[in-house]
Design a protein around this motif. Structure first.
Motif, mmCIF file in Angstrom:
data_model
loop_
_atom_site.group_PDB
_atom_site.id
_atom_site.type_symbol
_atom_site.label_atom_id
_atom_site.label_comp_id
_atom_site.label_asym_id
_atom_site.label_seq_id
_atom_site.Cartn_x
_atom_site.Cartn_y
_atom_site.Cartn_z
ATOM 1 N N TRP A 1 0.827 -1.220 0.000
ATOM 2 C CA TRP A 1 0.000 0.000 0.000
ATOM 3 C C TRP A 1 0.854 1.260 0.000
ATOM 4 O O TRP A 1 0.495 2.262 -0.619
ATOM 5 C CB TRP A 1 -0.991 0.017 1.179
ATOM 6 C CG TRP A 1 -2.068 -1.014 1.018
ATOM 7 C CD1 TRP A 1 -2.377 -2.016 1.902
ATOM 8 C CD2 TRP A 1 -2.962 -1.197 -0.099
ATOM 9 N NE1 TRP A 1 -3.389 -2.801 1.404
ATOM 10 C CE2 TRP A 1 -3.777 -2.325 0.195
ATOM 11 C CE3 TRP A 1 -3.158 -0.542 -1.305
ATOM 12 C CZ2 TRP A 1 -4.762 -2.788 -0.680
ATOM 13 C CZ3 TRP A 1 -4.146 -1.004 -2.188
ATOM 14 C CH2 TRP A 1 -4.929 -2.113 -1.862
ATOM 15 N N GLU A 2 2.002 1.185 0.677
ATOM 16 C CA GLU A 2 2.901 2.345 0.702
ATOM 17 C C GLU A 2 3.264 2.773 -0.722
ATOM 18 O O GLU A 2 3.375 3.957 -1.038
ATOM 19 C CB GLU A 2 4.189 1.929 1.399
ATOM 20 C CG GLU A 2 4.630 2.853 2.498
ATOM 21 C CD GLU A 2 5.850 2.296 3.189
ATOM 22 O OE1 GLU A 2 6.940 2.797 2.932
ATOM 23 O OE2 GLU A 2 5.683 1.330 3.967
ATOM 24 N N MET A 3 3.429 1.737 -1.570
ATOM 25 C CA MET A 3 3.810 1.967 -2.957
ATOM 26 C C MET A 3 2.712 2.697 -3.756
ATOM 27 O O MET A 3 2.928 3.145 -4.859
ATOM 28 C CB MET A 3 3.956 0.580 -3.559
ATOM 29 C CG MET A 3 5.160 0.338 -4.349
ATOM 30 S SD MET A 3 4.972 -1.269 -5.088
ATOM 31 C CE MET A 3 3.296 -1.308 -5.627
ATOM 32 N N ARG A 4 1.507 2.720 -3.184
ATOM 33 C CA ARG A 4 0.389 3.394 -3.855
ATOM 34 C C ARG A 4 0.129 4.756 -3.230
ATOM 35 O O ARG A 4 -0.883 5.404 -3.520
ATOM 36 C CB ARG A 4 -0.872 2.527 -3.798
ATOM 37 C CG ARG A 4 -0.649 1.151 -4.379
ATOM 38 C CD ARG A 4 -1.820 0.605 -5.150
ATOM 39 N NE ARG A 4 -1.390 -0.509 -5.966
ATOM 40 C CZ ARG A 4 -1.125 -0.444 -7.261
ATOM 41 N NH1 ARG A 4 -1.303 0.669 -7.919
ATOM 42 N NH2 ARG A 4 -0.700 -1.499 -7.916
ATOM 43 N N GLY A 5 1.002 5.171 -2.322
ATOM 44 C CA GLY A 5 0.798 6.428 -1.598
ATOM 45 C C GLY A 5 1.175 7.662 -2.399
ATOM 46 O O GLY A 5 1.686 7.570 -3.523
#
Ligand code: DC
Length: 227
Positions: free
Chosen positions: A95-99
């Motif tokens: 999810w961090e990668m979609r931040g």
């Protein structure tokens, strides 16, 4: 009823938040194919660069990173809407990668020719095995021009921003519609005007405008093209 073999290599391209991942995943599940979202690779390289404070403006440094990056994709460990786990340096960055930080910088990283070469070679190697739904921006034009079926999934910037907004709210995150819309438009502009592999439909792609269609209608339509 005719019973033809479904296309083995399916390329699915389109702008940010047009519903490619949702469609690609359901299509792959229903055909028993591999689902491969190539945006993950560009996001992963961007995430590592930010994590290590690398100079994003330095094309040589970022290209070397793309050539060496160890990106691990694993089956989903949680039922929180993810299609897979993305693990980098022993950390779950799904999810961090979609931040916001990655969103704001990924277009710059993905415009570098060396980065695209390194990542698209890997994508092509995987895609040419067949029985794959590969999602991205340049799959039908550059990565797998021989794909048996090419879909270009489009929607207006307003509709795509609304979908992204609803997704964030559903995950309990804060969201500002106007800000999301501004970023969607900015990312479209960079993705479609870059010199290497710009976002555009392949000449032989089926273009679908999903503005007035829900996910199920889009899926049924594309499945109909496969069978
Ligand atoms: O699909 P996405 O939003 O996760 O993609 C993230 C970024 O990666 C997007 O701004 C464009 C880039 N990208 C690309 O240039 N080529 C691809 N095949 C996939 C993604």
């Amino acid at each position: 009823m005719t019973n033809k073999t479904p296309p083995s290599i399916i390329a699915l391209d389109g702008p940010a938040a047009s519903g490619k991942s949702t469609l690609g995943q359901s299509l792959a599940d229903s055909l028993g194919y591999l689902f491969f979202d190539t945006g993950i690779m560009y996001r992963a390289v961007t995430w590592i660069a930010l994590q290590h404070d690398l100079n994003l403006k330095d094309e040589a440094v970022i290209t070397e990173l793309a050539q060496k990056a160890q990106i691990d994709i694993r089956p989903p460990s949680m039922k929180d809407g993810r299609s897979c786990d993305v693990v980098i340096e022993d950390r779950d960055v799904t999810w961090e990668m979609r931040g916001g930080d990655v969103d704001a910088n990924v277009s710059v990283v993905s415009a570098y020719a060396g980065v695209r070469k390194a990542l698209s070679e890997q994508q092509r190697r995987i895609g040419m095995r067949g029985k794959v739904v590969m999602v991205g921006r340049d799959i039908g034009t550059v990565v797998l021009p021989e794909a048996d079926l090419k879909i270009y999934l489009d929607a207006s910037a307003e509709e795509r921003a609304k979908r992204r907004y609803d997704e964030l709210i559903a995950r309990g995150e804060k969201a500002d519609y106007e800000e999301i819309l501004r970023k969607v438009i900015q990312r479209d502009r960079i993705d479609s005007t870059r010199a290497v592999a710009p976002l555009r439909p392949a000449d032989d792609a089926v273009i679908i405008d999903s503005d007035k269609m829900n996910a199920k209608q889009v899926f049924d339509h594309v499945l109909g093209l496969c069978k």
